[in-house]
Write a protein that holds these residues in place. Sequence first.
Motif, PDB file in Angstrom:
ATOM      1  N   ILE A  52       0.871  -1.181   0.000  1.00  0.00           N
ATOM      2  CA  ILE A  52       0.000   0.000   0.000  1.00  0.00           C
ATOM      3  C   ILE A  52       0.903   1.224   0.000  1.00  0.00           C
ATOM      4  O   ILE A  52       1.868   1.304   0.765  1.00  0.00           O
ATOM      5  N   ILE A  53       0.552   2.181  -0.866  1.00  0.00           N
ATOM      6  CA  ILE A  53       1.368   3.381  -1.046  1.00  0.00           C
ATOM      7  C   ILE A  53       0.447   4.592  -1.034  1.00  0.00           C
ATOM      8  O   ILE A  53      -0.662   4.551  -1.569  1.00  0.00           O
ATOM      9  N   SER A  54       0.917   5.676  -0.432  1.00  0.00           N
ATOM     10  CA  SER A  54       0.136   6.911  -0.384  1.00  0.00           C
ATOM     11  C   SER A  54       0.970   8.089  -0.853  1.00  0.00           C
ATOM     12  O   SER A  54       2.172   8.152  -0.607  1.00  0.00           O
ATOM     13  N   SER A  56       2.128  11.915  -0.379  1.00  0.00           N
ATOM     14  CA  SER A  56       2.584  12.517   0.872  1.00  0.00           C
ATOM     15  C   SER A  56       1.665  13.608   1.420  1.00  0.00           C
ATOM     16  O   SER A  56       1.936  14.151   2.479  1.00  0.00           O
ATOM     17  N   THR A  57       0.572  13.921   0.745  1.00  0.00           N
ATOM     18  CA  THR A  57      -0.314  14.963   1.265  1.00  0.00           C
ATOM     19  C   THR A  57      -1.216  14.420   2.365  1.00  0.00           C
ATOM     20  O   THR A  57      -1.597  13.244   2.337  1.00  0.00           O
ATOM     21  N   PRO A  58      -1.577  15.265   3.324  1.00  0.00           N
ATOM     22  CA  PRO A  58      -2.418  14.797   4.437  1.00  0.00           C
ATOM     23  C   PRO A  58      -3.729  14.151   4.001  1.00  0.00           C
ATOM     24  O   PRO A  58      -4.141  13.147   4.580  1.00  0.00           O
ATOM     25  N   ARG A  59      -4.395  14.665   2.970  1.00  0.00           N
ATOM     26  CA  ARG A  59      -5.682  14.085   2.569  1.00  0.00           C
ATOM     27  C   ARG A  59      -5.516  12.678   1.982  1.00  0.00           C
ATOM     28  O   ARG A  59      -6.356  11.815   2.178  1.00  0.00           O
ATOM     29  N   ALA A  60      -4.405  12.448   1.285  1.00  0.00           N
ATOM     30  CA  ALA A  60      -4.137  11.104   0.764  1.00  0.00           C
ATOM     31  C   ALA A  60      -3.763  10.154   1.899  1.00  0.00           C
ATOM     32  O   ALA A  60      -4.227   9.015   1.943  1.00  0.00           O
ATOM     33  N   ILE A  61      -2.946  10.629   2.817  1.00  0.00           N
ATOM     34  CA  ILE A  61      -2.564   9.801   3.961  1.00  0.00           C
ATOM     35  C   ILE A  61      -3.794   9.450   4.789  1.00  0.00           C
ATOM     36  O   ILE A  61      -3.975   8.296   5.193  1.00  0.00           O
ATOM     37  N   GLN A  62      -4.656  10.431   5.019  1.00  0.00           N
ATOM     38  CA  GLN A  62      -5.870  10.175   5.797  1.00  0.00           C
ATOM     39  C   GLN A  62      -6.786   9.174   5.080  1.00  0.00           C
ATOM     40  O   GLN A  62      -7.369   8.298   5.714  1.00  0.00           O
ATOM     41  N   PHE A  73       2.075   1.432   5.346  1.00  0.00           N
ATOM     42  CA  PHE A  73       2.108   1.889   3.952  1.00  0.00           C
ATOM     43  C   PHE A  73       3.287   2.833   3.750  1.00  0.00           C
ATOM     44  O   PHE A  73       3.770   3.458   4.681  1.00  0.00           O
ATOM     45  N   ASP A  74       3.736   2.888   2.499  1.00  0.00           N
ATOM     46  CA  ASP A  74       4.815   3.794   2.118  1.00  0.00           C
ATOM     47  C   ASP A  74       4.223   5.134   1.711  1.00  0.00           C
ATOM     48  O   ASP A  74       3.131   5.195   1.137  1.00  0.00           O
ATOM     49  N   ILE A  75       4.972   6.193   1.973  1.00  0.00           N
ATOM     50  CA  ILE A  75       4.569   7.546   1.574  1.00  0.00           C
ATOM     51  C   ILE A  75       5.527   8.016   0.490  1.00  0.00           C
ATOM     52  O   ILE A  75       6.748   7.969   0.662  1.00  0.00           O
ATOM     53  N   VAL A  76       4.958   8.464  -0.641  1.00  0.00           N
ATOM     54  CA  VAL A  76       5.755   8.806  -1.818  1.00  0.00           C
ATOM     55  C   VAL A  76       5.425  10.223  -2.301  1.00  0.00           C
ATOM     56  O   VAL A  76       4.283  10.511  -2.677  1.00  0.00           O
ATOM     57  N   ASP A  77       6.432  11.097  -2.308  1.00  0.00           N
ATOM     58  CA  ASP A  77       6.251  12.476  -2.781  1.00  0.00           C
ATOM     59  C   ASP A  77       5.935  12.555  -4.272  1.00  0.00           C
ATOM     60  O   ASP A  77       5.231  13.454  -4.715  1.00  0.00           O
ATOM     61  N   ALA A  78       6.445  11.618  -5.057  1.00  0.00           N
ATOM     62  CA  ALA A  78       6.253  11.658  -6.515  1.00  0.00           C
ATOM     63  C   ALA A  78       4.789  11.533  -6.916  1.00  0.00           C
ATOM     64  O   ALA A  78       4.427  11.845  -8.048  1.00  0.00           O
ATOM     65  N   LEU A  79       3.934  11.108  -6.000  1.00  0.00           N
ATOM     66  CA  LEU A  79       2.513  10.916  -6.303  1.00  0.00           C
ATOM     67  C   LEU A  79       1.634  12.045  -5.780  1.00  0.00           C
ATOM     68  O   LEU A  79       0.413  11.939  -5.804  1.00  0.00           O
ATOM     69  N   LYS A  80       2.239  13.133  -5.320  1.00  0.00           N
ATOM     70  CA  LYS A  80       1.451  14.229  -4.746  1.00  0.00           C
ATOM     71  C   LYS A  80       0.728  15.023  -5.830  1.00  0.00           C
ATOM     72  O   LYS A  80       0.938  14.827  -7.030  1.00  0.00           O
ATOM     73  N   ALA A  81      -0.112  15.933  -5.375  1.00  0.00           N
ATOM     74  CA  ALA A  81      -0.916  16.764  -6.283  1.00  0.00           C
ATOM     75  C   ALA A  81      -0.029  17.720  -7.080  1.00  0.00           C
ATOM     76  O   ALA A  81       1.120  17.995  -6.716  1.00  0.00           O
ATOM     77  N   LYS A  82      -0.593  18.239  -8.145  1.00  0.00           N
ATOM     78  CA  LYS A  82       0.101  19.217  -8.983  1.00  0.00           C
ATOM     79  C   LYS A  82       0.261  20.524  -8.214  1.00  0.00           C
ATOM     80  O   LYS A  82      -0.686  21.002  -7.590  1.00  0.00           O
ATOM     81  N   SER A  83       1.437  21.086  -8.251  1.00  0.00           N
ATOM     82  CA  SER A  83       1.689  22.354  -7.564  1.00  0.00           C
ATOM     83  C   SER A  83       1.112  23.519  -8.354  1.00  0.00           C
ATOM     84  O   SER A  83       1.402  23.685  -9.538  1.00  0.00           O
ATOM     85  N   SER A  84       0.321  24.332  -7.681  1.00  0.00           N
ATOM     86  CA  SER A  84      -0.238  25.523  -8.325  1.00  0.00           C
ATOM     87  C   SER A  84       0.655  26.738  -8.114  1.00  0.00           C
ATOM     88  O   SER A  84       0.357  27.830  -8.598  1.00  0.00           O
ATOM     89  N   ARG A 138      -0.824  -7.599  -5.936  1.00  0.00           N
ATOM     90  CA  ARG A 138      -1.859  -6.562  -5.862  1.00  0.00           C
ATOM     91  C   ARG A 138      -1.329  -5.392  -5.038  1.00  0.00           C
ATOM     92  O   ARG A 138      -0.910  -5.560  -3.898  1.00  0.00           O
ATOM     93  N   VAL A 139      -1.361  -4.194  -5.650  1.00  0.00           N
ATOM     94  CA  VAL A 139      -0.838  -2.983  -5.018  1.00  0.00           C
ATOM     95  C   VAL A 139      -1.918  -1.912  -5.031  1.00  0.00           C
ATOM     96  O   VAL A 139      -2.607  -1.726  -6.039  1.00  0.00           O
ATOM     97  N   ALA A 140      -2.055  -1.195  -3.907  1.00  0.00           N
ATOM     98  CA  ALA A 140      -2.970  -0.057  -3.826  1.00  0.00           C
ATOM     99  C   ALA A 140      -2.155   1.216  -3.707  1.00  0.00           C
ATOM    100  O   ALA A 140      -1.211   1.290  -2.909  1.00  0.00           O
ATOM    101  N   ILE A 141      -2.512   2.199  -4.521  1.00  0.00           N
ATOM    102  CA  ILE A 141      -1.847   3.503  -4.480  1.00  0.00           C
ATOM    103  C   ILE A 141      -2.921   4.569  -4.314  1.00  0.00           C
ATOM    104  O   ILE A 141      -3.823   4.687  -5.146  1.00  0.00           O
ATOM    105  N   VAL A 142      -2.820   5.343  -3.239  1.00  0.00           N
ATOM    106  CA  VAL A 142      -3.755   6.448  -3.000  1.00  0.00           C
ATOM    107  C   VAL A 142      -3.051   7.732  -3.422  1.00  0.00           C
ATOM    108  O   VAL A 142      -1.986   8.067  -2.900  1.00  0.00           O
ATOM    109  N   SER A 143      -3.654   8.426  -4.382  1.00  0.00           N
ATOM    110  CA  SER A 143      -3.015   9.607  -4.951  1.00  0.00           C
ATOM    111  C   SER A 143      -4.068  10.667  -5.287  1.00  0.00           C
ATOM    112  O   SER A 143      -5.104  10.730  -4.638  1.00  0.00           O
ATOM    113  N   HIS A 144      -3.804  11.453  -6.313  1.00  0.00           N
ATOM    114  CA  HIS A 144      -4.624  12.607  -6.685  1.00  0.00           C
ATOM    115  C   HIS A 144      -5.057  12.484  -8.138  1.00  0.00           C
ATOM    116  O   HIS A 144      -4.387  11.832  -8.936  1.00  0.00           O
TER     117      HIS A 144
END
Length: 191
Positions: A52-54, A56-62, A73-84, A138-144
């Motif tokens: 399981i991978i998330s 790094s943003t709080p809403r994805a971790i939650q 679960f692992d926390i991965v910065d590469a899967l974070k939201a697009k920077s505005s 089987r892998v789960a990735i929670v992202s944006h």
Amino acid sequence: LHLIRHGETAYKWMSDIVIWEAKDFLLTESWIQQAINLWKKFNEQWLVFDKIISSSTPRAIQTTENTFPNREFDIVDALKAKSSGDWEWKLKKEVYTPEYLNDVYWFIPPNGESYVMVEERAVKWINKFLLENKELNRVAIVSHDFAIKCLFLHFFQIPHSFVESLRIDNVGQFILEINTDNKVKLLHWNV
């Protein structure tokens, strides 16, 4: 590979403001329940995830914590939201220029990221991950939605012009089957 979009936060209702990152926003109570419901669905279907991978943003971790309680679960910065960048918290009508609206995929807001930049970081990470983890079933990735859309375009070689027309629901799943030859098959969209 189950790519799961994080749950909804209160900022969703601020549709006239640019809030792509919303770094500190947490899920609303109803979306915490949606994540718990997804956990129940996985249990009913006897789905067990090897990893399981998330993002790094709080809403994805939650979302990850509530969808996969008591699991590491692992926390991965590469899967974070697009920077505005400098556009964060600005009114869309003030910053959305014709240049941006004509080419949202390539446009980079001041000190922010384009979809191309998100695609590059997400694809670089996923390719390395798949290469190093062929034994996982089987892998789960929670992202944006931004990152998931970019991965989808990459896997299926879809033109960038379709990025804005893709819809990924909150706590929706985009399920892929990737064989050992790296051939990708879409099994479900927004399950």
